[in-house]
Design a protein around this motif. Structure first.
Motif, PDB file in Angstrom:
ATOM      1  N   THR A 349     -32.096  19.551 -63.120  1.00  0.00           N
ATOM      2  CA  THR A 349     -30.785  19.363 -62.479  1.00  0.00           C
ATOM      3  C   THR A 349     -30.883  19.170 -60.967  1.00  0.00           C
ATOM      4  O   THR A 349     -29.859  19.131 -60.291  1.00  0.00           O
ATOM      5  CB  THR A 349     -29.866  20.564 -62.752  1.00  0.00           C
ATOM      6  OG1 THR A 349     -30.434  21.750 -62.179  1.00  0.00           O
ATOM      7  CG2 THR A 349     -29.676  20.768 -64.245  1.00  0.00           C
ATOM      8  N   LEU A 356     -29.366  13.330 -64.437  1.00  0.00           N
ATOM      9  CA  LEU A 356     -28.068  13.511 -63.780  1.00  0.00           C
ATOM     10  C   LEU A 356     -27.351  12.177 -63.614  1.00  0.00           C
ATOM     11  O   LEU A 356     -26.153  12.047 -63.897  1.00  0.00           O
ATOM     12  CB  LEU A 356     -28.264  14.148 -62.398  1.00  0.00           C
ATOM     13  CG  LEU A 356     -28.441  15.665 -62.291  1.00  0.00           C
ATOM     14  CD1 LEU A 356     -28.680  16.041 -60.839  1.00  0.00           C
ATOM     15  CD2 LEU A 356     -27.234  16.400 -62.833  1.00  0.00           C
ATOM     16  N   GLY A 374     -26.000  20.754 -59.268  1.00  0.00           N
ATOM     17  CA  GLY A 374     -27.279  21.004 -59.916  1.00  0.00           C
ATOM     18  C   GLY A 374     -28.249  21.858 -59.133  1.00  0.00           C
ATOM     19  O   GLY A 374     -29.255  22.335 -59.687  1.00  0.00           O
ATOM     20  N   ILE A 559     -24.410  20.416 -66.467  1.00  0.00           N
ATOM     21  CA  ILE A 559     -25.589  21.156 -66.013  1.00  0.00           C
ATOM     22  C   ILE A 559     -26.197  21.951 -67.172  1.00  0.00           C
ATOM     23  O   ILE A 559     -27.432  21.974 -67.346  1.00  0.00           O
ATOM     24  CB  ILE A 559     -25.218  22.097 -64.852  1.00  0.00           C
ATOM     25  CG1 ILE A 559     -24.699  21.292 -63.656  1.00  0.00           C
ATOM     26  CG2 ILE A 559     -26.410  22.940 -64.453  1.00  0.00           C
ATOM     27  CD1 ILE A 559     -25.646  20.248 -63.131  1.00  0.00           C
ATOM     28  N   SER A 617     -22.509  26.614 -61.153  1.00  0.00           N
ATOM     29  CA  SER A 617     -22.536  25.147 -61.197  1.00  0.00           C
ATOM     30  C   SER A 617     -21.436  24.495 -60.368  1.00  0.00           C
ATOM     31  O   SER A 617     -21.637  23.397 -59.844  1.00  0.00           O
ATOM     32  CB  SER A 617     -22.413  24.664 -62.652  1.00  0.00           C
ATOM     33  OG  SER A 617     -23.432  25.173 -63.456  1.00  0.00           O
TER      34      SER A 617
END
Length: 621
Positions: A349, A356, A374, A559, A617
């Motif tokens: 991430t 991503l 991330g 995520i 996140s």
């Protein structure tokens, strides 16, 4: 990443003319691929410069970039096919006896050529259909882009045949072709039965067929493509040309242009010495503590992942610089490759991760938000890995190692400072809206070139050509599998499977928590079998609406999904990322499996924390 390999069999002919023609054609394709990478960088850079220096955007830049992007994708896919670098699950096939393995390799080549033969006329018809369509800005025919697909398929067919003529026994190849023809004939004859199965034929095409193809060592992209072609031809009344359209769409999405550009940026980091400078600083800072170089490995992967975007490139940049010293200090090779694989999963991430970018492009989730969201989850998982490192190395004898003086640490910090600044420059440029997630890579490329030429002065011009070609090859392998997975995803959507999946998962008892747990388990399995990118393209568009309906934030869910797939990607026995780590570290995979489990348990605990606490996140969005 596992790759398909050229068949190693007795040569059936030694035609100098054929060999020279093949070499000349490949060199021409490599030159075109390298040129396309350069032109794409220049076009996007011009767009950014015009928008912020002149105050007027170039209305044609995105259009031209998108048009050239399909050509870059297909040219890279052709080169990857010729080099045998398309992603495949080679573990089972490679474990077979030599005779069986050789036959599987012949079968894999015939399989790929069958895809090209079946799709080439339909792709040509699709391109001809696009001739009257004109682009809005440049006012040129869309066919200038669309003809890239049939030309690429034709080149794969030519190179595949020359490979067969020169490297495979004629009898083996003809048997493979005969078997393929018989199977196609049987499938056509069975079409009424397949049509009568209704949606149960999805199991036949997208479970049984794909499983057999992948486990046999056929490149995953070609398995996906033939599964989609077979479903449309045998299970529906639609023309196969719709698959050509989906491949065109999957290989020309402008957001995915970030893939080759970030691959190039990662290679520039290694060529200019920026990655080496970061590692030297971290080693001077932590090398004297127990397990210090293991902490350096975790931190280095965190930083480098923020630059290259490719897990394979990340591991290849870090491992050669650290492993020799770690082995000299007594670390076992299995422990090292286990930690390397775990950090590969942990940093999935870290922006600008290709996964991503992919998940943002197929689900319309803000890539800028994903880049911001991330960072902290990867840090949490990294802390969990560091706890395991502390426990395992708590009794390490460090009496022979001294703490470097502050002056030496400060010196290595100053040397590494330009390299350390690059991840922050990239993330800031995206967050502040200076450039899009696609365009920001050009800023990183320009910065790396200047740093290499003016600061580190370690730029090797002889490596520019091979680096550009390698960028095209790696990008083509990634983008071709995205295109094929896009075709499969379209088939699943058109069949009504997506609606059934939505209804089933939405009806799970327990609401959002149970749905999140089921998603984690499902994507660990999918990441292990399919790798992250194709799993995202296939299933993310199906499950994200469910998550949104249950009130789960799209960035948080993204995520969690990516981390789950990262665990699966590096989890043996099927996780191909683990075998890539072993190949980079030159370690027998058996040695790393036992120590890997401790790190994987730590990652699962970190994943559980990230899933249970959405703020990790989305707290900084």
């Amino acid at each position: 990443m596992a790759t398909s390999e050229n068949v190693s069999r007795p040569v059936i002919c030694t035609w100098p003319v054929l060999a020279k023609a093949e070499t000349g054609l490949v060199r021409l394709i490599e030159l075109i691929g390298a040129a396309l990478v350069v032109v794409e960088v220049l076009v996007l850079s011009a767009g950014v410069f015009a928008r912020y220096a002149w105050g007027e955007p170039l209305i044609w830049s995105d259009e031209l970039a998108s048009m050239l992007f399909l050509w870059l994708s297909i040219v890279g896919a052709v080169l990857a096919f010729h080099r045998g670098q398309h992603m495949r699950m080679g573990v089972i096939a490679d474990a077979m006896p030599p005779v069986v393995r050789a036959r599987l390799e012949v079968g894999a080549l015939v399989f790929c050529l069958s895809v090209c033969v079946l799709l080439l006329p339909k792709a040509t018809a699709y391109a001809l259909h696009e001739v009257p369509v004109v682009t809005p800005a440049m006012e040129v025919s869309v066919a200038w882009r669309s003809f890239g697909l049939p030309i690429g398929l034709g080149l794969m067919l030519i190179l595949g045949m020359t490979n067969a003529l020169q490297r495979i026994r004629l009898s083996d190849f003809l048997i493979g072709v005969l078997v393929a023809a018989c199977l196609i004939g049987l499938a056509i004859a069975a079409k009424p039965l397949i049509m009568a199965m209704g949606n149960w034929n999805l199991v036949l095409f997208f479970v049984v067929f794909i499983a057999l193809g992948v486990l046999s060592g056929v490149p995953i992209a070609f398995v996906f493509a033939l599964a989609a072609i077979s479903y449309v031809a045998l299970g529906t009344s639609r023309p196969i040309s719709v698959i050509a359209g989906r491949l065109d769409e999957g290989m020309s999405h402008l957001l995915l242009l970030a893939v080759p550009l970030f691959v190039l940026l990662g290679m520039l980091m290694e060529v200019t010495g920026m990655a080496k400078a970061m590692l030297n600083f971290l080693a001077s800072l932590l090398g004297h503590v127990r397990g210090g170089l293991c902490y350096v490995l975790v931190a280095a992967m965190y930083l480098v992942s923020g630059i290259s975007g490719s897990k394979t490139a990340d591991m290849a940049a870090v491992a050669p610089a650290l492993f020799p010293e770690m082995k000299a200090r007594g670390s076992k090779p299995g422990d090292l490759v286990a930690l390397l694989a775990a950090t590969g999963a942990q940093t999935e991430t870290i922006p600008p991760s290709l996964v991503l970018i992919t998940i943002g492009s197929v689900t319309s989730v803000s890539i800028s938000a994903l880049f911001i969201g991330g960072l902290l989850p990867a840090f949490v998982c990294g802390l969990m890995l560091c706890v395991v490192v502390w426990w395992r190395y708590r009794n390490e004898d460090m009496s022979g190692f001294r703490k470097p003086p502050a002056r030496e640490i400060f010196r290595t910090f100053l040397i590494a400072l330009p390299a350390l600044a690059l991840p922050f420059i990239i993330r800031t440029a995206v967050a502040e809206g200076v450039a899009t997630a696609t365009e920001v890579s050009t800023i990183g490329i320009a910065y790396s070139l200047l740093a290499g030429l003016l600061i580190y002065r370690r730029f090797d011009w002889k490596r520019v050509g091979p680096m550009l070609v390698e960028t095209a090859v790696l990008s083509g392998a990634i983008l071709f599998i995205i295109a094929a997975a896009t075709a499969v995803a379209w088939c699943l959507t058109q069949s009504g499977f997506s609606r059934g999946l939505v209804q089933t998962m939405a009806g799970l008892p327990g609401g959002a928590p149970i749905f999140m747990i089921v998603s984690i388990v499902a994507f660990i399995v999918l990441g292990s079998v399919l790798e992250g990118i194709p799993a995202v393209v296939l299933f993310a568009p199906l499950v994200f609406p469910i998550a949104k309906g249950l009130g789960i934030h799209d960035v948080h869910y993204s995520i969690v999904v990516i981390l789950a797939m990262g665990v699966g990607l590096f989890l043996p026995p099927f996780g191909v990322g683990y075998y890539a780590a072993c190949a980079i570290g030159r370690v027998n995979p058996v040695e790393g499996i036992k120590p890997l489990w401790g790190y994987m348990i730590a990652l699962l605990l970190g994943l559980a924390i990230v899933a249970a606490v959405p703020w990790i996140s989305i707290g900084f969005l």
